[in-house]
Design a protein around this motif. Sequence first.
Motif, PDB file in Angstrom:
ATOM      1  N   LYS A 238       0.824  -1.359   0.096  1.00 41.74           N
ATOM      2  CA  LYS A 238      -0.202  -0.076   0.020  1.00 41.74           C
ATOM      3  C   LYS A 238       0.800   1.125   0.009  1.00 41.74           C
ATOM      4  O   LYS A 238       0.648   2.171   0.769  1.00 41.74           O
ATOM      5  N   SER A 240       2.011   4.806  -0.931  1.00 38.10           N
ATOM      6  CA  SER A 240       1.167   5.868  -1.529  1.00 38.10           C
ATOM      7  C   SER A 240       1.761   7.258  -1.270  1.00 38.10           C
ATOM      8  O   SER A 240       2.753   7.299  -0.211  1.00 38.10           O
ATOM      9  N   PRO A 274      -2.207   6.312  -4.919  1.00 35.79           N
ATOM     10  CA  PRO A 274      -1.241   4.894  -4.908  1.00 35.79           C
ATOM     11  C   PRO A 274      -0.138   5.007  -5.774  1.00 35.79           C
ATOM     12  O   PRO A 274      -0.073   5.787  -6.695  1.00 35.79           O
TER      13      PRO A 274
END
Length: 285
Positions: A238, A240, A274
């Motif tokens: 994840k 980002s 992202p």
Amino acid sequence: MAATPKPASYFKGRTGYRPDFLGDGSAVALPALSEDLLADVAKLDDGSYELRYEHFSTAQSMSRRMPLFSACNVDGASGKSLPRYDTWSYDGRIDKQYQMLREACGDQGEQKFSRGHMTRRQDPNWGALETAQQANIDTFTATNVCPQWQPFNDGLWGDLEDYILLNAQGDSKRVSVITGPFLRPDDPKRFEILVPRDFWKVVAFISEATGQLSCIAYMMSQGEYLDTGVANDLEDFKLSQRPLSYIEQHTGLTFTDLAGKDVFDGVDLTFVQPIRRVGDTKLAA
């Protein structure tokens, strides 16, 4: 691994992180600590808390035995490629009980974690060869480490720094990188250590596009691995790009000199972009 901490005399002469490193009259000071963090940060004999190394500095949480942040100046124009040093040491300027190298880190067969550099090993290795070699050694200090799952500890973090370095202004190719964990009270406990789920990185640079001081903030998670024991690909981490204000709100740190310099300045605190490849990074406002 050296069991005996390196004495304070070993670090004599280290200038640490330089706020004025980027030039052009720009200054990026170390982040300011909230009152709660000031009560938790390990102090040197003179009452200060900045631990200075070669080209980088850290501040250490006593309760979590990990850095609150590690801040490094990176000079891509004079970088040196050096072999891995790989002997970890404690810093004798603060009490060993506030440092952690063994408890949650070690043999992956025992499901322990890697010793994840906050300032990555290569970043401060620049300048004269002797200086670069000292910086390399300094990164292997307990005050620059957090427990990280090995696949998380490799790859895209560093690729992003390199990408920004290439987009810094002029031939100097300089950036300042400040990295740390989100230290939350509900982080999962492993081997009696609260292991951070998430990490952040703030990169400050003089933009090639605008000629102005800019910064980018990132967040990356090893929560999927901590929850399930596996993480299959980069998307599980994840990674980002986040507003700098999000990092400030969730760490207790304040980046005073970077106010208004974030490429996402003014966007909603919850905004997430992202990152699946380095080109996804937004480099200018």
